[in-house]
Design an enzyme around this catalytic site. Structure first.
Site, PDB file in Angstrom:
ATOM      1  N   HIS A   1     -58.683  67.043  79.785  1.00  0.00           N
ATOM      2  CA  HIS A   1     -60.071  66.560  79.570  1.00  0.00           C
ATOM      3  C   HIS A   1     -60.949  67.074  80.810  1.00  0.00           C
ATOM      4  CE1 HIS A   1     -59.179  63.400  76.597  1.00  0.00           C
ATOM      5  NE2 HIS A   1     -57.973  63.470  77.163  1.00  0.00           N
TER       6      HIS A   1
ATOM      7  N   HIS B   1     -53.224  68.569  76.200  1.00  0.00           N
ATOM      8  CA  HIS B   1     -54.301  68.961  76.248  1.00  0.00           C
ATOM      9  C   HIS B   1     -55.099  68.308  77.926  1.00  0.00           C
ATOM     10  CE1 HIS B   1     -54.711  65.033  74.434  1.00  0.00           C
ATOM     11  NE2 HIS B   1     -55.913  65.158  74.864  1.00  0.00           N
TER      12      HIS B   1
ATOM     13  N   HIS C   1     -50.638  66.490  71.440  1.00  0.00           N
ATOM     14  CA  HIS C   1     -50.680  67.810  71.989  1.00  0.00           C
ATOM     15  C   HIS C   1     -51.091  68.202  73.220  1.00  0.00           C
ATOM     16  CE1 HIS C   1     -51.882  72.194  69.891  1.00  0.00           C
ATOM     17  NE2 HIS C   1     -51.660  72.327  71.096  1.00  0.00           N
TER      18      HIS C   1
ATOM     19  N   GLN D   1     -53.385  63.339  80.258  1.00  0.00           N
ATOM     20  CA  GLN D   1     -52.587  62.139  79.748  1.00  0.00           C
ATOM     21  C   GLN D   1     -51.389  62.591  79.228  1.00  0.00           C
ATOM     22  OE1 GLN D   1     -56.394  60.646  77.633  1.00  0.00           O
ATOM     23  NE2 GLN D   1     -55.832  58.695  78.427  1.00  0.00           N
TER      24      GLN D   1
END
Length: 464
Positions: free
Chosen positions: A413, A411, A409, A398
């Protein structure tokens, strides 16, 4: 540099200075170490006593503040591990004097019967908060000048750069002596957030007279950081003389504190110089001369792309967009990325992979970081699918708030999928958008013990 061997702060909460009256003070020490351990400890105590009288928040001691050996056999014989009585004594000194101390270079015994030249930072609770092992070893042979300095005979080099640590004076970056000749290290530390560079040293007299001040001022100017360099001075033994001039330099390259240089007035008494660290000056210099923004990394690349940063073992959390991630929940880590178990899971086995460096968007990462992030994601995906008996995964980034990013930050999933886990397959995207937001679809947080247990399983699988 020495003849044979060189060798979550959680207290003292502070607000960064607004006026000069609030600026934290540092004390930078200068001494003449020998092979006499008791004599050296007395000098260390003397410097700490003088520093505390000046109300310094941190005391900086030079490289080889524990000892300077007379030969390589003695250098190894006197070395101790960090768990030894010498470091215990240093911890007690910091705690009893209620002051942070930078032990700029001590001899840390290794399993290979060598030693690391180790820069140790201890907070005022007597806790180790920074460990850096010297990267660049000084190996020079000039027979015609009777110079034989081969540090690698007894010293093992470090393997990584230590990210700057939070301290009462700002973000403190650790280096040692000869490291100052390598501007790449200074720039990498600046790009990692450094505000103060440290170069505790035992600089030889000849090279000190020629290069000491020039090099340190250059590192300050190019990195736009404060530079603090504690120093050895005078004659240590028949073969070794150090230059002295412990020094503090501001980000503009101006000397704001210094001790004396070597002269013929041996022996020397331990001395300190003090200076205030005004971080508003650092902000002003960087604003008026924004060289970091002007770097053409598209032409010559970025220093940090190829830099290997490691977190000290003592670190108990990782920073994930302002959220502290317990290290026990981290099951895989590279110099650029790490994977950890999730607090709120959309499906069982839902884990996250994040960049080590705090970056909001994918476009903020370097090419090396991007490659490592997705390489890590693939490795983690395979491990998660094995543990949760899945043959597919939903892998999602996202990238920005409008895309559903709630933690600023970068990342990824990773969610292992099974047939029928959602009535409509793409419904998972709705759930991932809402799983950590207040509302009926918000997932309950898992307890730390559950996260740790899952991390232990994944760590075992991923290491096979």
């Amino acid at each position: 540099m020495q003849l044979f061997i060189k060798s979550t702060w959680n207290v003292m909460k502070f607000v960064r200075p607004i006026t000069s009256k609030m600026n934290p003070k540092v004390a930078v020490g200068q001494m003449t170490a020998t092979s006499d351990l008791n004599h050296n400890l007395k000098q260390v105590k003397c410097i700490i006593e003088k520093a505390t009288k000046e109300n310094a928040q941190i005391v900086f001691l030079p490289e080889a503040c524990d000892y300077i050996a007379e030969n390589k056999e003695q250098a190894i014989k006197l070395a101790e591990p960090l768990s030894g009585p010498r470091v215990t004594e240093y911890k007690n000194l910091a705690k009893s004097n209620n002051v942070w101390i930078s032990f700029g270079g001590i001899h840390e015994l290794t399993a290979n019967n060598k030693a690391f030249n180790t820069h140790l930072v201890i907070n005022n609770l007597g806790e180790i908060v920074g460990i850096y092992r010297k990267l660049h070893l000084f190996n020079v042979k000039i027979p015609e000048e009777n110079i034989f300095l081969v540090e690698s005979k007894t010293v093992e080099s470090g393997k990584s750069i230590v990210p700057p640590i939070e301290s009462p004076i700002g973000k403190l970056a650790l280096s040692i002596c000869y490291d100052m000749r390598f501007p790449e290290l200074a720039i990498a530390l600046r790009q990692k957030g450094a505000e103060i560079l440290t170069y505790p040293s035992a600089f030889t007299h000849a090279t000190g007279a020629a290069h000491w001040e020039i090099l340190l001022r250059a590192r300050a100017i190019e990195s736009q950081c404060f530079v603090i360099a504690a120093a050895q001075i005078g004659r240590h033994n028949e073969k070794r003389i150090s230059y002295g001039q412990a020094i503090v330099i501001d980000p503009w390259g101006k000397i704001i504190g210094e001790c004396e240089k070597h002269s013929d007035s041996d022996p020397y008494e331990p001395t300190v110089c003090t200076a205030e660290i005004d971080l508003t000056k650092l902000e002003t210099v960087r604003k008026k001369m924004p060289v970091i923004e002007h770097k053409r990394t598209d032409i010559y690349g970025s220093i940090i792309e190829n830099s290997i940063f490691e977190l000290p073992k003592e670190v108990s959390t990782l920073n994930f967009g302002g959220i502290k991630i317990p290290i026990e929940t981290v099951f895989y880590k590279t110099p650029y990325s790490y994977a950890f178990t999730n607090l709120r899971c959309v499906v069982p086995g839902h884990v996250l992979v994040s960049s080590v460096r705090e970056s909001k968007r994918l476009s903020d990462l370097t090419p090396t970081e991007v490659a490592d992030l997705f390489k890590t994601a693939i490795k983690v995906q395979k491990a998660v699918e094995e543990v949760y008996k899945a043959t597919s995964s939903t892998v999602v980034v996202q990238d920005g708030p409008e895309a559903g990013q709630t933690v600023k930050h970068v990342h990824i999933h990773i969610m292992p999928r099974k047939e029928g886990d959602f009535v409509f397959n793409d419904e998972i995207y709705k759930h991932i958008q809402q799983h950590d937001k207040e509302g009926p679809n918000m997932k309950p947080p898992r307890c730390l013990e559950e996260q740790k247990a899952e991390a232990d399983i994944l760590r075992k699988i991923i290491s096979q």
